[in-house]
Design a protein around this motif. Structure first.
Motif, PDB file in Angstrom:
ATOM      1  N   ARG A  75       0.799  -1.224   0.000  1.00 17.54           N
ATOM      2  CA  ARG A  75       0.000   0.000   0.000  1.00 17.54           C
ATOM      3  C   ARG A  75       0.838   1.283   0.000  1.00 17.54           C
ATOM      4  NH1 ARG A  75      -4.246  -1.858   4.797  1.00 17.54           N
ATOM      5  NH2 ARG A  75      -5.009  -3.752   3.751  1.00 17.54           N
ATOM      6  N   LEU A  76       2.134   1.199  -0.147  1.00 18.55           N
ATOM      7  CA  LEU A  76       2.959   2.402  -0.056  1.00 18.55           C
ATOM      8  C   LEU A  76       2.644   3.405  -1.155  1.00 18.55           C
ATOM      9  CD1 LEU A  76       5.255   4.148   1.004  1.00 18.55           C
ATOM     10  CD2 LEU A  76       6.853   2.732  -0.313  1.00 18.55           C
ATOM     11  N   TYR A  77       2.621   2.971  -2.415  1.00 14.98           N
ATOM     12  CA  TYR A  77       2.432   3.920  -3.513  1.00 14.98           C
ATOM     13  C   TYR A  77       1.051   4.566  -3.452  1.00 14.98           C
ATOM     14  CZ  TYR A  77       6.561   1.432  -5.180  1.00 14.98           C
ATOM     15  OH  TYR A  77       7.803   0.866  -5.272  1.00 14.98           O
ATOM     16  N   GLY A  78       0.050   3.789  -3.096  1.00 11.70           N
ATOM     17  CA  GLY A  78      -1.277   4.365  -2.935  1.00 11.70           C
ATOM     18  C   GLY A  78      -1.311   5.376  -1.807  1.00 11.70           C
ATOM     19  N   THR A  79      -0.615   5.067  -0.714  1.00 15.79           N
ATOM     20  CA  THR A  79      -0.530   6.006   0.400  1.00 15.79           C
ATOM     21  C   THR A  79       0.081   7.323  -0.043  1.00 15.79           C
ATOM     22  OG1 THR A  79      -0.354   4.255   2.066  1.00 15.79           O
ATOM     23  CG2 THR A  79       0.541   6.407   2.653  1.00 15.79           C
ATOM     24  N   LEU A  80       1.164   7.250  -0.812  1.00 16.88           N
ATOM     25  CA  LEU A  80       1.843   8.472  -1.256  1.00 16.88           C
ATOM     26  C   LEU A  80       0.943   9.306  -2.159  1.00 16.88           C
ATOM     27  CD1 LEU A  80       5.407   7.051  -1.993  1.00 16.88           C
ATOM     28  CD2 LEU A  80       4.665   8.354   0.011  1.00 16.88           C
ATOM     29  N   GLY A  81       0.154   8.648  -2.994  1.00 18.06           N
ATOM     30  CA  GLY A  81      -0.739   9.387  -3.886  1.00 18.06           C
ATOM     31  C   GLY A  81      -1.793  10.165  -3.122  1.00 18.06           C
ATOM     32  N   VAL A  82      -2.437   9.518  -2.154  1.00 12.73           N
ATOM     33  CA  VAL A  82      -3.471  10.201  -1.378  1.00 12.73           C
ATOM     34  C   VAL A  82      -2.849  11.277  -0.488  1.00 12.73           C
ATOM     35  CG1 VAL A  82      -5.379   9.898   0.236  1.00 12.73           C
ATOM     36  CG2 VAL A  82      -4.893   8.125  -1.432  1.00 12.73           C
ATOM     37  N   THR A  83      -1.659  11.003   0.035  1.00 10.87           N
ATOM     38  CA  THR A  83      -0.969  11.997   0.849  1.00 10.87           C
ATOM     39  C   THR A  83      -0.682  13.261   0.040  1.00 10.87           C
ATOM     40  OG1 THR A  83       0.054  10.296   2.237  1.00 10.87           O
ATOM     41  CG2 THR A  83       1.117  12.448   2.199  1.00 10.87           C
ATOM     42  N   ALA A  84      -0.287  13.101  -1.207  1.00  8.00           N
ATOM     43  CA  ALA A  84      -0.023  14.264  -2.058  1.00  8.00           C
ATOM     44  C   ALA A  84      -1.267  15.130  -2.196  1.00  8.00           C
ATOM     45  CB  ALA A  84       0.470  13.813  -3.433  1.00  8.00           C
ATOM     46  N   VAL A  85      -2.414  14.504  -2.405  1.00  4.95           N
ATOM     47  CA  VAL A  85      -3.658  15.266  -2.520  1.00  4.95           C
ATOM     48  C   VAL A  85      -3.954  15.983  -1.204  1.00  4.95           C
ATOM     49  CG1 VAL A  85      -6.141  15.123  -2.915  1.00  4.95           C
ATOM     50  CG2 VAL A  85      -4.586  13.712  -4.270  1.00  4.95           C
ATOM     51  N   ALA A  86      -3.731  15.313  -0.079  1.00  3.92           N
ATOM     52  CA  ALA A  86      -3.986  15.931   1.222  1.00  3.92           C
ATOM     53  C   ALA A  86      -3.159  17.196   1.410  1.00  3.92           C
ATOM     54  CB  ALA A  86      -3.697  14.938   2.340  1.00  3.92           C
ATOM     55  N   VAL A  87      -1.890  17.143   1.007  1.00  8.12           N
ATOM     56  CA  VAL A  87      -1.026  18.315   1.156  1.00  8.12           C
ATOM     57  C   VAL A  87      -1.449  19.408   0.182  1.00  8.12           C
ATOM     58  CG1 VAL A  87       1.356  19.135   0.955  1.00  8.12           C
ATOM     59  CG2 VAL A  87       0.860  16.970   2.108  1.00  8.12           C
ATOM     60  N   LEU A  88      -1.841  19.029  -1.022  1.00  3.58           N
ATOM     61  CA  LEU A  88      -2.358  20.024  -1.966  1.00  3.58           C
ATOM     62  C   LEU A  88      -3.604  20.714  -1.428  1.00  3.58           C
ATOM     63  CD1 LEU A  88      -1.928  18.118  -5.345  1.00  3.58           C
ATOM     64  CD2 LEU A  88      -0.658  20.138  -4.597  1.00  3.58           C
ATOM     65  N   ARG A  89      -4.365  20.022  -0.596  1.00  2.97           N
ATOM     66  CA  ARG A  89      -5.577  20.601  -0.027  1.00  2.97           C
ATOM     67  C   ARG A  89      -5.318  21.326   1.298  1.00  2.97           C
ATOM     68  NH1 ARG A  89      -6.622  19.790  -4.503  1.00  2.97           N
ATOM     69  NH2 ARG A  89      -8.310  18.518  -5.395  1.00  2.97           N
ATOM     70  N   GLY A  90      -4.054  21.363   1.744  1.00  3.80           N
ATOM     71  CA  GLY A  90      -3.729  22.202   2.888  1.00  3.80           C
ATOM     72  C   GLY A  90      -3.149  21.532   4.109  1.00  3.80           C
ATOM     73  N   ALA A  91      -3.051  20.191   4.142  1.00  2.00           N
ATOM     74  CA  ALA A  91      -2.442  19.525   5.295  1.00  2.00           C
ATOM     75  C   ALA A  91      -0.959  19.886   5.375  1.00  2.00           C
ATOM     76  CB  ALA A  91      -2.605  18.014   5.188  1.00  2.00           C
ATOM     77  N   THR A  92      -0.480  20.181   6.573  1.00  2.00           N
ATOM     78  CA  THR A  92       0.939  20.502   6.735  1.00  2.00           C
ATOM     79  C   THR A  92       1.626  19.579   7.733  1.00  2.00           C
ATOM     80  OG1 THR A  92       0.256  22.271   8.259  1.00  2.00           O
ATOM     81  CG2 THR A  92       0.860  22.903   6.011  1.00  2.00           C
ATOM     82  N   LEU A  93       0.910  18.570   8.210  1.00  6.63           N
ATOM     83  CA  LEU A  93       1.496  17.506   9.020  1.00  6.63           C
ATOM     84  C   LEU A  93       1.019  16.176   8.449  1.00  6.63           C
ATOM     85  CD1 LEU A  93       1.003  18.942  12.607  1.00  6.63           C
ATOM     86  CD2 LEU A  93       3.206  18.367  11.590  1.00  6.63           C
ATOM     87  N   VAL A  94       1.951  15.256   8.260  1.00  6.98           N
ATOM     88  CA  VAL A  94       1.631  13.947   7.689  1.00  6.98           C
ATOM     89  C   VAL A  94       2.192  12.876   8.613  1.00  6.98           C
ATOM     90  CG1 VAL A  94       2.015  12.373   5.765  1.00  6.98           C
ATOM     91  CG2 VAL A  94       1.653  14.804   5.327  1.00  6.98           C
ATOM     92  N   ARG A  95       1.323  12.041   9.142  1.00  9.24           N
ATOM     93  CA  ARG A  95       1.736  10.947  10.029  1.00  9.24           C
ATOM     94  C   ARG A  95       2.012   9.726   9.161  1.00  9.24           C
ATOM     95  NH1 ARG A  95      -0.730   6.971  13.375  1.00  9.24           N
ATOM     96  NH2 ARG A  95       0.304   6.772  15.398  1.00  9.24           N
ATOM     97  N   ALA A  96       3.238   9.187   9.228  1.00  5.12           N
ATOM     98  CA  ALA A  96       3.632   8.170   8.255  1.00  5.12           C
ATOM     99  C   ALA A  96       4.515   7.098   8.884  1.00  5.12           C
ATOM    100  CB  ALA A  96       4.389   8.829   7.100  1.00  5.12           C
ATOM    101  N   HIS A  97       4.347   5.865   8.401  1.00  2.57           N
ATOM    102  CA  HIS A  97       5.282   4.787   8.726  1.00  2.57           C
ATOM    103  C   HIS A  97       6.550   4.899   7.889  1.00  2.57           C
ATOM    104  CE1 HIS A  97       1.314   2.889   9.771  1.00  2.57           C
ATOM    105  NE2 HIS A  97       2.004   2.465  10.822  1.00  2.57           N
ATOM    106  N   ASP A  98       6.387   5.278   6.626  1.00  4.35           N
ATOM    107  CA  ASP A  98       7.479   5.276   5.649  1.00  4.35           C
ATOM    108  C   ASP A  98       7.986   6.698   5.480  1.00  4.35           C
ATOM    109  OD1 ASP A  98       7.031   2.356   4.626  1.00  4.35           O
ATOM    110  OD2 ASP A  98       5.059   3.313   4.540  1.00  4.35           O
ATOM    111  N   VAL A  99       8.964   7.073   6.283  1.00  5.64           N
ATOM    112  CA  VAL A  99       9.380   8.469   6.339  1.00  5.64           C
ATOM    113  C   VAL A  99      10.107   8.895   5.073  1.00  5.64           C
ATOM    114  CG1 VAL A  99      10.846  10.138   7.541  1.00  5.64           C
ATOM    115  CG2 VAL A  99       9.405   8.546   8.849  1.00  5.64           C
ATOM    116  N   ARG A 100      11.125   8.172   4.673  1.00  3.15           N
ATOM    117  CA  ARG A 100      11.911   8.640   3.521  1.00  3.15           C
ATOM    118  C   ARG A 100      11.080   8.776   2.252  1.00  3.15           C
ATOM    119  NH1 ARG A 100      17.600   6.206   1.005  1.00  3.15           N
ATOM    120  NH2 ARG A 100      17.639   7.624  -0.778  1.00  3.15           N
ATOM    121  N   PRO A 101      10.288   7.782   1.846  1.00  2.47           N
ATOM    122  CA  PRO A 101       9.469   7.976   0.643  1.00  2.47           C
ATOM    123  C   PRO A 101       8.516   9.157   0.767  1.00  2.47           C
ATOM    124  CG  PRO A 101       9.533   5.655   1.251  1.00  2.47           C
ATOM    125  CD  PRO A 101      10.142   6.412   2.383  1.00  2.47           C
ATOM    126  N   THR A 102       7.972   9.365   1.946  1.00  7.69           N
ATOM    127  CA  THR A 102       7.038  10.477   2.132  1.00  7.69           C
ATOM    128  C   THR A 102       7.762  11.813   2.028  1.00  7.69           C
ATOM    129  OG1 THR A 102       5.712   9.069   3.594  1.00  7.69           O
ATOM    130  CG2 THR A 102       5.280  11.434   3.662  1.00  7.69           C
TER     131      THR A 102
END
Length: 312
Positions: free
Chosen positions: A263-290
């Motif tokens: 699920r890593l690549y799918g996670t990164l895709g949705v995370t990108a949309v979240a940041v585009l919509r204004g999120a400035t904190l991202v809680r993640a297991h996979d730090v470097r890819p994020t």
């Protein structure tokens, strides 16, 4: 809400017990990454990996080197009961949660004094002792619903309080909740959590829509695509999307979701949309890819649009 009120600096530049964390939208690297450090035996992705102090410290060192701004230490899994995760997470007593998290937080504060530390707990007693051990923020995944006195702990120690939207108790989150409008309902619930926090003296809060907690796949994705509605409440927004079941169901199916390991690549895709919509904190297991994805996203968006592109 007027733009000048929504983006008041005192709400978006957090004072984490003397440490500044700028959470204004438009950060040079897109968003800050909060690295997840579960010192639990039963978390859905990394349960049992970091239960010893040495293993937890090694994992924190790696995440900090990869670019984590915050290490979020949790001693009780919120894995929900249901079809996907079975019996769900077992309840944890205050004493057991203390035993799990306090030595880790104390050691992190001593070994990595530059790191910001968050404690992932909804129990005021655990939060207070974690702050005394060196934590800087409280991450309450119940949004003060169970123990409103958590706000008094945050206020007393001058710690920012992360308020997440969820239904029920951790480990017993229902999978089907009827929302008239999930964005409006979550926004209203978080506004109530903020009001409770501020009434008890909390100066700084962060909002988390609770991706995956009592929401359908479509509702989770709709929340991400409408995070600007939460941002308009006037506080920083954090998302916790990492490898959750919604990702698995979109990539697979409701009955046969892809496993967390895929699920890593799918996670990164949705995370990108979240940041585009204004999120400035991202809680993640996979730090470097994020971190790398966010850096490239921010670098790309920083480039000017051509006159040809804007004209068409």
């Amino acid at each position: 809400m007027e733009q000048s009120q929504a983006f008041a600096p005192e709400r978006f530049v957090l004072n984490c017990r003397g440490r500044v964390l700028d959470c204004r939208p438009g950060l040079p690297n897109g968003a800050h990454v909060m690295g997840i450090l579960n010192v639990t035996p039963d978390s859905f992705w990394d349960g049992g990996r970091y239960q010893t102090l040495d293993a937890a410290l090694r994992r924190a060192e790696v995440m900090l080197a990869e670019g984590a701004a915050i290490i979020d230490v949790g001693g009780e899994s919120t894995r929900p009961r249901g079809r996907i995760y079975g019996q769900g997470a077992a309840p944890v007593s205050v004493d057991e949660e203390r035993r799990r998290v306090l030595p880790v937080i104390e050691a992190l504060a001593q070994r990595f004094p530059e790191a910001l530390i968050s404690v992932d707990t909804y129990k005021p007693q655990v939060a207070q002792e974690a702050l005394e051990a060196g934590a800087h923020l409280i991450n309450d995944q119940t949004g003060l619903r169970l123990y409103p006195e958590m706000a008094e702990v945050a206020a007393r120690y001058g710690a920012p309080l992360i308020l997440m939207h969820a239904i029920g108790r951790p480990g017993e989150m229902p999978h089907e909740v009827t929302y008239a409008d999930v964005v409006a309902d979550v926004r209203a619930s978080l506004a109530e959590s903020v009001a409770r926090a501020r009434a008890r003296g909390v100066a700084q809060v962060v909002l988390d829509p609770g991706f995956g907690f009592g929401k359908t796949v479509a509702e989770n994705l709709r929340l991400v695509n409408n995070l600007d509605a939460l941002l308009a409440l006037g506080y920083p927004v954090m998302v916790g999307i990492s490898r959750k079941s919604t990702i698995g169901q979109v990539l697979g199916s409701l009955e046969h979701p892809v496993p967390p390991a895929e699920r890593l690549y799918g996670t990164l895709g949705v995370t990108a949309v979240a940041v585009l919509r204004g999120a400035t904190l991202v809680r993640a297991h996979d730090v470097r890819p994020t971190v790398e994805m966010l850096r490239l996203l921010a670098a790309t968006l920083a480039q000017p649009r051509s006159t040809f592109a804007t004209a068409t």
